[in-house]
Design a protein around this motif. Structure first.
Motif, PDB file in Angstrom:
ATOM      1  N   LEU A  57       0.701  -1.259  -0.262  1.00  0.00           N
ATOM      2  CA  LEU A  57      -0.092  -0.039  -0.147  1.00  0.00           C
ATOM      3  C   LEU A  57       0.471   0.698  -0.041  1.00  0.00           C
ATOM      4  O   LEU A  57       0.544   2.258  -0.666  1.00  0.00           O
ATOM      5  CB  LEU A  57      -1.005  -0.035   0.986  1.00  0.00           C
ATOM      6  CG  LEU A  57      -1.965  -0.809   0.917  1.00  0.00           C
ATOM      7  CD1 LEU A  57      -3.388  -0.992   2.409  1.00  0.00           C
ATOM      8  CD2 LEU A  57      -3.391  -1.121   0.017  1.00  0.00           C
ATOM      9  N   THR A  58       1.498   1.276   0.335  1.00  0.00           N
ATOM     10  CA  THR A  58       2.564   2.406   0.642  1.00  0.00           C
ATOM     11  C   THR A  58       3.653   2.371  -0.783  1.00  0.00           C
ATOM     12  O   THR A  58       4.563   3.217  -1.266  1.00  0.00           O
ATOM     13  CB  THR A  58       3.903   2.304   1.828  1.00  0.00           C
ATOM     14  OG1 THR A  58       4.690   0.960   1.878  1.00  0.00           O
ATOM     15  CG2 THR A  58       3.327   1.874   2.759  1.00  0.00           C
ATOM     16  N   THR A  59       3.412   1.272  -1.156  1.00  0.00           N
ATOM     17  CA  THR A  59       4.946   1.671  -3.026  1.00  0.00           C
ATOM     18  C   THR A  59       3.721   1.514  -4.252  1.00  0.00           C
ATOM     19  O   THR A  59       4.297   1.982  -5.358  1.00  0.00           O
ATOM     20  CB  THR A  59       6.034   0.407  -2.801  1.00  0.00           C
ATOM     21  OG1 THR A  59       4.610  -0.407  -2.835  1.00  0.00           O
ATOM     22  CG2 THR A  59       6.716   0.487  -1.683  1.00  0.00           C
ATOM     23  N   SER A  60       2.481   0.917  -4.039  1.00  0.00           N
ATOM     24  CA  SER A  60       1.657   0.978  -5.280  1.00  0.00           C
ATOM     25  C   SER A  60       1.174   2.187  -6.222  1.00  0.00           C
ATOM     26  O   SER A  60       1.055   2.843  -5.426  1.00  0.00           O
ATOM     27  CB  SER A  60       0.629   0.431  -4.869  1.00  0.00           C
ATOM     28  OG  SER A  60       0.455   0.473  -6.107  1.00  0.00           O
ATOM     29  N   PRO A  61       2.230   2.079  -7.363  1.00  0.00           N
ATOM     30  CA  PRO A  61       1.724   3.452  -7.875  1.00  0.00           C
ATOM     31  C   PRO A  61      -0.254   3.631  -8.139  1.00  0.00           C
ATOM     32  O   PRO A  61      -0.078   4.432  -8.103  1.00  0.00           O
ATOM     33  CB  PRO A  61       2.091   3.238  -9.035  1.00  0.00           C
ATOM     34  CG  PRO A  61       2.680   1.900  -9.629  1.00  0.00           C
ATOM     35  CD  PRO A  61       2.819   1.591  -8.598  1.00  0.00           C
ATOM     36  N   LEU A  62      -0.458   2.794  -7.968  1.00  0.00           N
ATOM     37  CA  LEU A  62      -2.092   3.003  -8.268  1.00  0.00           C
ATOM     38  C   LEU A  62      -2.921   3.693  -6.710  1.00  0.00           C
ATOM     39  O   LEU A  62      -4.034   3.835  -6.894  1.00  0.00           O
ATOM     40  CB  LEU A  62      -3.284   0.992  -8.477  1.00  0.00           C
ATOM     41  CG  LEU A  62      -2.120   0.679  -9.477  1.00  0.00           C
ATOM     42  CD1 LEU A  62      -3.037  -0.653  -9.726  1.00  0.00           C
ATOM     43  CD2 LEU A  62      -2.321   1.304 -10.639  1.00  0.00           C
TER      44      LEU A  62
ATOM     45  N   GLU B  39       8.860   7.266   4.062  1.00  0.00           N
ATOM     46  CA  GLU B  39       9.542   7.225   3.537  1.00  0.00           C
ATOM     47  C   GLU B  39      10.152   6.189   1.909  1.00  0.00           C
ATOM     48  O   GLU B  39       9.784   6.599   1.352  1.00  0.00           O
ATOM     49  CB  GLU B  39      10.751   6.322   4.033  1.00  0.00           C
ATOM     50  CG  GLU B  39      12.129   6.673   3.361  1.00  0.00           C
ATOM     51  CD  GLU B  39      13.947   5.928   4.432  1.00  0.00           C
ATOM     52  OE1 GLU B  39      13.351   6.228   5.751  1.00  0.00           O
ATOM     53  OE2 GLU B  39      14.893   5.851   4.099  1.00  0.00           O
ATOM     54  N   ALA B  40       8.652   4.727   2.379  1.00  0.00           N
ATOM     55  CA  ALA B  40       8.487   4.297   0.893  1.00  0.00           C
ATOM     56  C   ALA B  40       7.333   4.754   0.385  1.00  0.00           C
ATOM     57  O   ALA B  40       7.956   5.170  -0.939  1.00  0.00           O
ATOM     58  CB  ALA B  40       7.569   2.556   1.617  1.00  0.00           C
ATOM     59  N   ALA B  41       6.419   5.850   1.009  1.00  0.00           N
ATOM     60  CA  ALA B  41       5.539   6.725  -0.283  1.00  0.00           C
ATOM     61  C   ALA B  41       6.362   7.910  -1.133  1.00  0.00           C
ATOM     62  O   ALA B  41       5.884   8.068  -1.978  1.00  0.00           O
ATOM     63  CB  ALA B  41       4.019   6.677   0.970  1.00  0.00           C
ATOM     64  N   SER B  42       7.444   7.908  -0.392  1.00  0.00           N
ATOM     65  CA  SER B  42       8.229   9.722  -1.004  1.00  0.00           C
ATOM     66  C   SER B  42       7.828   8.800  -2.676  1.00  0.00           C
ATOM     67  O   SER B  42       8.196   9.580  -3.538  1.00  0.00           O
ATOM     68  CB  SER B  42       9.189   9.772  -0.685  1.00  0.00           C
ATOM     69  OG  SER B  42      10.187   8.226  -0.494  1.00  0.00           O
ATOM     70  N   ALA B  43       8.409   7.423  -2.785  1.00  0.00           N
ATOM     71  CA  ALA B  43       9.001   7.364  -4.585  1.00  0.00           C
ATOM     72  C   ALA B  43       8.277   7.496  -5.494  1.00  0.00           C
ATOM     73  O   ALA B  43       7.707   7.853  -6.691  1.00  0.00           O
ATOM     74  CB  ALA B  43       9.263   5.675  -4.341  1.00  0.00           C
ATOM     75  N   THR B  44       6.502   7.456  -5.243  1.00  0.00           N
ATOM     76  CA  THR B  44       5.714   7.303  -5.499  1.00  0.00           C
ATOM     77  C   THR B  44       5.138   9.128  -5.593  1.00  0.00           C
ATOM     78  O   THR B  44       3.414   8.896  -5.898  1.00  0.00           O
ATOM     79  CB  THR B  44       4.523   6.256  -5.959  1.00  0.00           C
ATOM     80  OG1 THR B  44       4.074   5.882  -4.663  1.00  0.00           O
ATOM     81  CG2 THR B  44       4.651   5.579  -6.515  1.00  0.00           C
ATOM     82  N   LEU B  45       4.781   9.650  -4.654  1.00  0.00           N
ATOM     83  CA  LEU B  45       4.691  11.459  -3.836  1.00  0.00           C
ATOM     84  C   LEU B  45       3.078  10.686  -3.028  1.00  0.00           C
ATOM     85  O   LEU B  45       2.539  11.500  -3.876  1.00  0.00           O
ATOM     86  CB  LEU B  45       5.109  12.075  -4.288  1.00  0.00           C
ATOM     87  CG  LEU B  45       6.472  11.921  -4.995  1.00  0.00           C
ATOM     88  CD1 LEU B  45       6.600  13.089  -6.083  1.00  0.00           C
ATOM     89  CD2 LEU B  45       7.137  13.125  -3.517  1.00  0.00           C
ATOM     90  N   LYS B  46       3.163  10.073  -2.412  1.00  0.00           N
ATOM     91  CA  LYS B  46       1.729   9.873  -2.492  1.00  0.00           C
ATOM     92  C   LYS B  46       1.184  10.421  -0.945  1.00  0.00           C
ATOM     93  O   LYS B  46       2.643  11.056  -0.170  1.00  0.00           O
ATOM     94  CB  LYS B  46       1.687   8.294  -1.586  1.00  0.00           C
ATOM     95  CG  LYS B  46       1.492   7.565  -2.235  1.00  0.00           C
ATOM     96  CD  LYS B  46       1.037   5.924  -1.706  1.00  0.00           C
ATOM     97  CE  LYS B  46       1.898   4.885  -2.255  1.00  0.00           C
ATOM     98  NZ  LYS B  46       1.997   4.826  -3.879  1.00  0.00           N
ATOM     99  N   GLN B  47       0.695  10.928  -1.407  1.00  0.00           N
ATOM    100  CA  GLN B  47      -0.249  11.595   0.474  1.00  0.00           C
ATOM    101  C   GLN B  47       0.062  10.736   1.120  1.00  0.00           C
ATOM    102  O   GLN B  47       0.141   9.614   1.275  1.00  0.00           O
ATOM    103  CB  GLN B  47      -1.758  12.354   0.114  1.00  0.00           C
ATOM    104  CG  GLN B  47      -1.478  13.251  -1.195  1.00  0.00           C
ATOM    105  CD  GLN B  47      -2.684  14.101  -0.699  1.00  0.00           C
ATOM    106  OE1 GLN B  47      -2.499  15.441   0.217  1.00  0.00           O
ATOM    107  NE2 GLN B  47      -3.048  15.025  -1.736  1.00  0.00           N
ATOM    108  N   VAL B  48       0.489  11.407   2.276  1.00  0.00           N
ATOM    109  CA  VAL B  48       0.122  10.733   3.811  1.00  0.00           C
ATOM    110  C   VAL B  48      -0.587  11.372   4.541  1.00  0.00           C
ATOM    111  O   VAL B  48      -0.358  12.387   5.129  1.00  0.00           O
ATOM    112  CB  VAL B  48       2.008  10.146   3.984  1.00  0.00           C
ATOM    113  CG1 VAL B  48       2.371   8.981   3.454  1.00  0.00           C
ATOM    114  CG2 VAL B  48       2.952  11.692   4.617  1.00  0.00           C
TER     115      VAL B  48
END
Ligand code: NAD
Length: 487
Positions: free
Chosen positions: A222-227, A245-254
């Motif tokens: 959930l923290t890495t998927s681009p979907l 940190e993991a979410a930063s690769a896809t620049l998700k909102q956290v």
């Protein structure tokens, strides 16, 4: 009572290739079993949420959302007593707590308030017309609020029903879809919510997916998927950092609701006999709450009196079998958490704090993960037990010279989640409250809690707010549009 073992993916209740046991932390017996999702199940759930978000009218049909949230509310209410028994069995929370924050309080409003807000929310606002670039014609401008999209929800084990409802309410009201990963210790209540969604609501398949797993790393998808557009997490600060940190690769909102080391600040004019013993309220659910006030700040001028009173308070805490309605404190969630709490107690002793009461596994408790209500005095704010979140029934009594010093100690923490202040003078308490860097504060015994009340932390206690209008806005994106005023 039979628990729901199945997970919910794309509208279907599925058994999963494997199962895992859920232990009752008071008895160490199996409370139930749950489907044990693997990474491929999680991938399917994420794809289903994406599909539902992009191709159903969930996001654009407020009437459907309102109707199905009301259906879910009725379905939850119909199984309120099953939830109560199940929460006591898998969470080990005293049944007493289910009449408040574990069950009845969130059930009363966590879905209902966001459902009402679907109509009242400010979905758009007009800006003044302008000609920003001097093109010679005026432009109408509007700001629209839209769903953020697919939300990955990662859950803790300490207040699982409270957290799932306070995530689901705003997520659904704002038109999002989600994939929820319950904590491995407490999946049963979430599985039950999943069954009720599938069987008793019109929520379209894929809008809510509930994917329990014994493996923390299944949640990492959930923290890495681009979907996935956003991760909403409640749990420890350490895991929160990893997620960010993991979410930063896809620049998700956290959106992170993390730990705390909140103060219970007793000003020198407070009624000590009435307020200091109530510091033992932090033993509720064995201290396993992020907002617990675990640092008791008392003036040096009345220090000994305060230590005696808090000792009396802690020694009168009733603990043991969570089914017994007289008990305020039950077990820790697991042997691992119990041992972690006992390690902190040893660290407190080793660093020179004075153990006033408690400190051990209580005698006569051969089964279950119990720890005595524990008070440390002569604690310096630099000690480990004053700095780290213990997540157990352990309080640190810290002395201060004057109000300025008390504020300085309160703010000298990595955390800033909650707290309380007691004073005979409300204006003085309010003035001190304004100086403490924390997300919520209870003044003279008042309560800040509610579905309409933003909750979250300053500093390492989190990013964003759950509940309240802020907790609706966090699950939206903002779009600004402009069009010419003329024909
Ligand atoms: P945790 O924060 O590690 O776990 C919470 C959730 O995160 C669980 O669902 C877990 O499966 C998931 N998770 C763990 N690692 C992950 C990763 N790398 N990626 C994605 N998801 C991941 O909490 P814990 O290990 O169960 O408890 C440890 C400590 O956390 C406790 O002692 C306590 O201090 C703290 N805690 C705080 C809260 C809170 O509300 N502040 C709640 C629970 C636990």
């Amino acid at each position: 009572m039979s628990s729901e073992t199945r997970m919910l993916i794309d509208g279907e209740l599925l058994a999963g290739r494997q199962e895992f046991d859920v232990l009752n932390p008071a008895t160490e017996e199996v409370a139930g079993t749950s489907a044990d999702a693997d990474a491929s199940d999680m991938d399917r759930a994420v794809a289903a949420a994406r599909q539902a978000q992009d191709s159903t009218d969930w996001a654009t049909d407020p009437e459907l959302r309102k109707r199905s949230m009301v259906q879910l509310q009725s379905a939850l209410e119909a199984e309120q007593e099953e939830f109560r028994a199940e929460l006591v069995a898998e969470v080990g929370c005293p049944v007493l707590t289910t009449y408040g924050p574990q069950l009845d309080a969130p059930l009363r409003e966590a879905l209902g308030w966001p459902t009402e807000m679907i109509e009242q929310f400010s979905w758009s606002r007009r800006l003044p017309d302008n000609d920003a670039f001097g093109l010679g014609f005026q432009t109408h401008r509007e700001v629209w609020k839209e769903p953020v999209g697919v939300v990955g929800v990662i859950m803790p084990w300490n207040f699982p029903f409270e957290v799932i409802l306070n995530k689901l309410g705003p997520i659904l009201a704002m038109g999002n879809s989600c994939v929820i990963k319950p904590a491995p210790d407490t999946p049963l209540n979430a599985n039950r919510v999943g069954r009720l969604i599938a069987e008793q609501t019109e929520i379209p398949p894929g809008v809510v997916n509930i994917v329990p797993s014994s493996d923390h790393l299944v949640g990492e998808v959930l923290t890495t998927s681009p979907l996935v557009d956003m991760v909403a997490f409640t749990g420890s600060t350490a895991t929160g950092r990893r997620i960010m940190e993991a979410a930063s690769a896809t620049l998700k909102q956290v959106f992170l609701e993390l730990g705390g080391k909140s103060v219970n600040l007793i000003l020198d004019d407070a009624d000590f006999a009435a307020t200091v013993p109530t510091a033992a309220g932090m033993c509720m659910h064995a201290g396993q709450g992020c907002a617990m006030t675990t640092r008791l700040l008392v003036p040096f001028s009345r220090y000994d009196e305060a230590v005696e009173l808090v000792k009396t308070g802690f020694e009168s805490v009733s603990y043991g079998d969570p089914i017994d309605p007289a008990n305020l404190q039950g077990p820790l969630i697991s042997a691992k958490q119990r041992d972690r709490v006992l390690d902190y107690i040893q660290k407190g002793i080793a660093e020179g704090a004075r153990l006033v009461t408690g400190g051990s596994i209580p005698s006569g408790f051969d089964k279950g993960y119990f720890v005595e209500p524990t008070v440390f005095a002569d604690v310096d704010n630099s000690m480990t037990i004053a700095r780290e979140e213990i997540f157990g029934p352990v309080i640190a009594v810290i002395g201060y010279e004057d109000d300025d010093h008390a504020v300085q100690i309160a703010n000298d923490s990595e955390y800033g989640l909650s707290g309380s202040i007691a004073s005979a003078d409300l204006d003085r308490a309010m003035a001190v409250a304004r100086r403490i860097r924390t997300g919520t504060l209870a003044i003279n015994g008042g309560s800040w809690y509610g579905a309409d009340a933003p909750f979250g932390g300053y500093k390492a206690s989190g990013v964003g707010r759950q509940c309240g209008v802020e907790g609706l806005e966090i699950f939206t994106e903002t779009k600004t549009v402009g069009w010419p005023t003329g024909p």
